[in-house]
Design a protein around this motif. Structure first.
Motif, mmCIF file in Angstrom:
data_model
loop_
_atom_site.group_PDB
_atom_site.id
_atom_site.type_symbol
_atom_site.label_atom_id
_atom_site.label_comp_id
_atom_site.label_asym_id
_atom_site.label_seq_id
_atom_site.Cartn_x
_atom_site.Cartn_y
_atom_site.Cartn_z
ATOM 1 N N LEU A 256 -2.412 -21.199 53.529
ATOM 2 C CA LEU A 256 -3.127 -20.044 52.979
ATOM 3 C C LEU A 256 -4.568 -20.412 52.629
ATOM 4 C CD1 LEU A 256 -2.967 -17.102 52.134
ATOM 5 C CD2 LEU A 256 -2.139 -17.852 49.893
ATOM 6 N N ALA A 257 -4.781 -21.621 52.096
ATOM 7 C CA ALA A 257 -6.145 -22.063 51.787
ATOM 8 C C ALA A 257 -6.983 -22.159 53.062
ATOM 9 C CB ALA A 257 -6.105 -23.412 51.069
ATOM 10 N N ASP A 258 -6.380 -22.631 54.145
ATOM 11 C CA ASP A 258 -7.094 -22.690 55.427
ATOM 12 C C ASP A 258 -7.434 -21.291 55.929
ATOM 13 O OD1 ASP A 258 -6.943 -25.449 55.419
ATOM 14 O OD2 ASP A 258 -5.178 -25.541 56.723
ATOM 15 N N VAL A 259 -6.507 -20.345 55.766
ATOM 16 C CA VAL A 259 -6.756 -18.960 56.190
ATOM 17 C C VAL A 259 -7.930 -18.374 55.418
ATOM 18 C CG1 VAL A 259 -5.815 -16.619 56.149
ATOM 19 C CG2 VAL A 259 -4.400 -18.509 56.946
ATOM 20 N N GLN A 260 -7.959 -18.620 54.116
ATOM 21 C CA GLN A 260 -9.029 -18.069 53.291
ATOM 22 C C GLN A 260 -10.382 -18.687 53.627
ATOM 23 O OE1 GLN A 260 -7.340 -18.913 49.457
ATOM 24 N NE2 GLN A 260 -6.117 -17.030 49.401
ATOM 25 N N ALA A 261 -10.386 -19.959 53.969
ATOM 26 C CA ALA A 261 -11.638 -20.621 54.320
ATOM 27 C C ALA A 261 -12.075 -20.310 55.743
ATOM 28 C CB ALA A 261 -11.492 -22.135 54.140
ATOM 29 N N MET A 262 -11.097 -20.034 56.615
ATOM 30 C CA MET A 262 -11.390 -19.791 58.032
ATOM 31 C C MET A 262 -10.586 -18.582 58.514
ATOM 32 S SD MET A 262 -11.159 -23.821 59.192
ATOM 33 C CE MET A 262 -9.924 -24.194 57.927
ATOM 34 N N PRO A 263 -11.023 -17.348 58.198
ATOM 35 C CA PRO A 263 -10.282 -16.143 58.619
ATOM 36 C C PRO A 263 -10.046 -16.133 60.122
ATOM 37 C CG PRO A 263 -12.044 -15.584 57.086
ATOM 38 C CD PRO A 263 -12.230 -17.022 57.434
ATOM 39 N N LEU A 264 -8.882 -15.629 60.512
ATOM 40 C CA LEU A 264 -8.403 -15.764 61.880
ATOM 41 C C LEU A 264 -9.382 -15.248 62.928
ATOM 42 C CD1 LEU A 264 -6.198 -16.574 63.848
ATOM 43 C CD2 LEU A 264 -5.117 -14.353 63.473
ATOM 44 N N GLU A 265 -9.785 -13.986 62.847
ATOM 45 C CA GLU A 265 -10.624 -13.399 63.894
ATOM 46 C C GLU A 265 -11.960 -14.127 64.012
ATOM 47 O OE1 GLU A 265 -11.040 -9.211 63.563
ATOM 48 O OE2 GLU A 265 -8.877 -8.791 63.698
ATOM 49 N N ALA A 270 -15.208 -18.225 66.873
ATOM 50 C CA ALA A 270 -16.029 -19.433 66.781
ATOM 51 C C ALA A 270 -15.438 -20.571 67.606
ATOM 52 C CB ALA A 270 -16.154 -19.855 65.318
ATOM 53 N N ALA A 271 -14.104 -20.673 67.623
ATOM 54 C CA ALA A 271 -13.450 -21.729 68.390
ATOM 55 C C ALA A 271 -13.747 -21.589 69.879
ATOM 56 C CB ALA A 271 -11.943 -21.705 68.145
ATOM 57 N N HIS A 272 -13.755 -20.361 70.377
ATOM 58 C CA HIS A 272 -14.096 -20.154 71.784
ATOM 59 C C HIS A 272 -15.545 -20.552 72.067
ATOM 60 C CE1 HIS A 272 -10.413 -17.615 72.043
ATOM 61 N NE2 HIS A 272 -10.443 -18.028 73.291
ATOM 62 N N GLU A 273 -16.427 -20.237 71.136
ATOM 63 C CA GLU A 273 -17.854 -20.532 71.343
ATOM 64 C C GLU A 273 -18.113 -22.030 71.435
ATOM 65 O OE1 GLU A 273 -20.168 -18.673 68.337
ATOM 66 O OE2 GLU A 273 -19.700 -16.626 68.964
ATOM 67 N N VAL A 274 -17.410 -22.820 70.629
ATOM 68 C CA VAL A 274 -17.642 -24.274 70.623
ATOM 69 C C VAL A 274 -16.603 -25.014 71.458
ATOM 70 C CG1 VAL A 274 -18.761 -24.170 68.377
ATOM 71 C CG2 VAL A 274 -16.299 -24.610 68.508
ATOM 72 N N ARG A 275 -15.819 -24.239 72.252
ATOM 73 C CA ARG A 275 -14.819 -24.825 73.154
ATOM 74 C C ARG A 275 -13.826 -25.692 72.387
ATOM 75 N NH1 ARG A 275 -17.824 -26.874 78.530
ATOM 76 N NH2 ARG A 275 -15.641 -26.827 79.249
ATOM 77 N N PHE A 276 -13.382 -25.164 71.234
ATOM 78 C CA PHE A 276 -12.323 -25.761 70.423
ATOM 79 C C PHE A 276 -12.671 -27.167 69.929
ATOM 80 C CE2 PHE A 276 -10.559 -22.661 73.337
ATOM 81 C CZ PHE A 276 -9.867 -21.840 72.470
ATOM 82 N N LEU A 281 -16.518 -26.900 64.312
ATOM 83 C CA LEU A 281 -15.914 -25.873 63.462
ATOM 84 C C LEU A 281 -15.914 -26.299 61.998
ATOM 85 C CD1 LEU A 281 -12.930 -24.928 65.781
ATOM 86 C CD2 LEU A 281 -14.868 -23.455 65.201
ATOM 87 N N ALA A 282 -15.673 -27.572 61.738
ATOM 88 C CA ALA A 282 -15.683 -28.062 60.363
ATOM 89 C C ALA A 282 -17.062 -27.880 59.736
ATOM 90 C CB ALA A 282 -15.261 -29.530 60.328
ATOM 91 N N VAL A 283 -18.107 -28.154 60.518
ATOM 92 C CA VAL A 283 -19.480 -27.972 60.016
ATOM 93 C C VAL A 283 -19.772 -26.493 59.802
ATOM 94 C CG1 VAL A 283 -21.916 -28.233 60.597
ATOM 95 C CG2 VAL A 283 -20.318 -30.104 61.075
ATOM 96 N N LEU A 296 -6.887 -25.048 63.966
ATOM 97 C CA LEU A 296 -6.783 -24.941 65.417
ATOM 98 C C LEU A 296 -5.319 -24.948 65.855
ATOM 99 C CD1 LEU A 296 -9.695 -27.272 66.604
ATOM 100 C CD2 LEU A 296 -9.454 -24.837 67.133
ATOM 101 N N ALA A 297 -4.510 -25.774 65.205
ATOM 102 C CA ALA A 297 -3.096 -25.859 65.569
ATOM 103 C C ALA A 297 -2.334 -24.593 65.202
ATOM 104 C CB ALA A 297 -2.449 -27.061 64.897
ATOM 105 N N SER A 298 -2.890 -23.766 64.310
ATOM 106 C CA SER A 298 -2.209 -22.533 63.907
ATOM 107 C C SER A 298 -2.498 -21.368 64.846
ATOM 108 C CB SER A 298 -2.624 -22.144 62.478
ATOM 109 O OG SER A 298 -3.963 -21.659 62.446
ATOM 110 N N LEU A 299 -3.439 -21.542 65.781
ATOM 111 C CA LEU A 299 -3.758 -20.457 66.714
ATOM 112 C C LEU A 299 -2.615 -20.254 67.689
ATOM 113 C CD1 LEU A 299 -7.505 -21.256 67.594
ATOM 114 C CD2 LEU A 299 -6.633 -19.619 65.917
ATOM 115 N N GLN A 300 -2.348 -18.996 68.013
ATOM 116 C CA GLN A 300 -1.310 -18.686 68.988
ATOM 117 C C GLN A 300 -1.823 -18.972 70.394
ATOM 118 O OE1 GLN A 300 -0.488 -14.555 67.629
ATOM 119 N NE2 GLN A 300 1.626 -15.227 67.466
ATOM 120 N N ARG A 301 -1.024 -19.679 71.166
ATOM 121 C CA ARG A 301 -1.421 -20.014 72.529
ATOM 122 C C ARG A 301 -1.494 -18.749 73.383
ATOM 123 N NH1 ARG A 301 1.901 -23.690 76.920
ATOM 124 N NH2 ARG A 301 0.271 -23.784 78.493
#
Length: 442
Positions: A256-265, A270-276, A281-283, A296-301
């Motif tokens: 939940l803390a990761d979700v709040q810091a990095m909302p899914l959409e 952003a992950a697509h833009e930086v090619r995962f 992404l951390a920066v 990244l591991a929580s994203l649905q394939r």
């Protein structure tokens, strides 16, 4: 493709089902047939007034036309397509399939879920038979006892003139070992029966927690939508003990803390833009690198999101978190392959490691690992480190020679590995009529 882009496909389907000609429908709502044709082929956006007029003539609710295809169905179809690389599918028409044939789309996704569940069950059973410490101990007792009985019986057969006193001793040994064999077999059967009677078959609280994660693809929709971790634990049948629920609250809190810091959409875009790239992404989100790994591991394939795995361990090498990617099974118990960058990172805490690796079946991954403090740093005690490794699948055209790794030594058939700590249990073949396992007679 945005959800509204499918409105035209739904309009066309409902028009055809009701037997309207395109020109007749266009005339009734006061637009040209050519304009309706563009709408039906998703080449023109449809205004609210026109949508209301169409829904009134077609006799359906406006939301039926305007509501987009369910994201979950589209994602699952993309995942099914990505799983079976031997069959060519029209990825650009998945949205149209969901819109025009929702029943077939639901049928395909249900079968895919069933197949994935069966694969996970088979993998879990195979993993358990290999690594379950209780089962391994019971099996060792059974095999040792059988060997003792066989050895004693062979002496009796090979020595017919054995004295009466020695015969009595050997018979007594056979009786004792037979009783021991019966007890060990009953104990092993009871252990298997205990596992089969439990909903999850989990032997430990940690295993139960990640059985719950595995069942949901490590993507917790409830927490993505701001749900309460305590309510979620109560809904999961895998968490069948107070210890498992308590441990789950910890992992759900981190999620939940990761979700709040990095909302899914926002994060997915952003992950697509930086090619995962987790470092980028951390920066961008101002989070530790290990948090970007977890997110990244929580994203649905899907067709646009690669197969991503995650594994972490403590300083002893015992695995804590495991999300197996396709092509590299992660063991439930004990440690993994000593060659994993996960363990190399423990030698240089705080230093990120990136390495291309290749599993036994030829699947290649970019492995990124980092050892980080498990808690706050203090002056009065030495830091306790954990290591985490992200696995991102890639094609075989990546530059450099990949490092060949396995799952764990017991189920790795690679020959000549300097890091091997124990023989493999996999059958190697027949040698003079003797079945061998790991090069040793069995």
């Amino acid at each position: 493709m945005p959800k509204s882009a499918l409105t035209g496909s739904r309009i066309r389907e409902h028009r055809l089902m009701r037997g309207y000609k395109q020109a007749d429908l266009a005339r009734q709502i006061g637009i040209s047939a050519s304009y309706l044709n563009l709408i039906e082929h998703n080449r023109r956006r449809i205004g609210g007034k026109t949508l209301l007029a169409l829904s009134e003539v077609l006799g359906i609710d406006p939301s039926t036309l305007s509501q987009g295809a369910e994201r979950a169905v589209v994602t699952e179809l993309q995942d099914a397509a990505a799983t079976d690389t031997n069959t060519a599918v029209e990825l650009d028409q998945i949205d149209d399939l969901v819109a025009r044939f929702p029943g077939w789309a639901a049928k395909i996704t249900a079968q895919h879920r069933r197949l994935r569940a069966l694969e996970q069950t088979v993998g879990g059973l195979n993993d358990r038979l290999t690594h379950d410490p209780v089962l391994s101990e019971k099996m060792h007792e059974v095999l040792s006892t059988v060997s003792a009985i066989r050895s004693t019986a062979s002496i009796l057969v090979a020595t017919p003139d054995l004295g009466t006193e020695w015969q009595a001793r050997f018979y007594s040994n056979i009786d004792t070992e037979s009783r021991r064999l019966a007890e060990s077999s009953a104990s092993m059967a009871a252990h298997l029966d205990h596992l089969s009677r439990r909903d999850t078959g989990s032997a430990t609280p940690l295993e139960a927690v990640f059985a719950a994660f595995d069942a949901r693809g490590h993507h917790l929709v409830e927490l993505e939508q701001g749900g309460d971790p305590e309510s979620l634990t109560a809904q999961m049948p895998e968490l069948d003990s107070a210890e498992a629920r308590s441990l789950a609250l910890h992992y759900f809190g981190v999620y939940l803390a990761d979700v709040q810091a990095m909302p899914l959409e926002v994060f997915e875009a952003a992950a697509h833009e930086v090619r995962f790239d987790p470092a980028a992404l951390a920066v961008q989100f101002g989070v530790p690198l290990q948090a970007a790994f977890r997110r990244l591991a929580s994203l649905q394939r899907s067709a646009t999101i690669p197969d991503i795995g995650l594994v972490s361990c403590d300083a002893s090498g015992a695995l804590l978190v495991r999300k197996s990617p396709s092509g590299l099974a992660l063991p439930w118990f004990g440690a993994g392959c000593p060659l994993w960058p996960l363990y190399a990172a423990l030698n240089a805490p705080g230093v990120p490691i990136r390495r291309n690796i290749e599993s036994e079946d030829g699947t290649q991954f970019t492995a990124m690992a980092l050892a980080h403090p498990a808690g706050p740093l203090r002056f009065d005690r030495a830091p306790v480190y954990q290591s985490i490794m992200l696995l991102v699948a890639h094609d075989r055209n990546a530059s450099g020679t990949p490092l060949s790794v396995g799952s764990s030594c017991r189920v790795c058939a690679r020959d000549g590995c300097d890091a091997r700590r124990e023989p493999t249990v996999l059958t190697r073949g027949l040698n003079n009529g003797v079945l061998t396992s790991g090069g040793n007679p069995v």
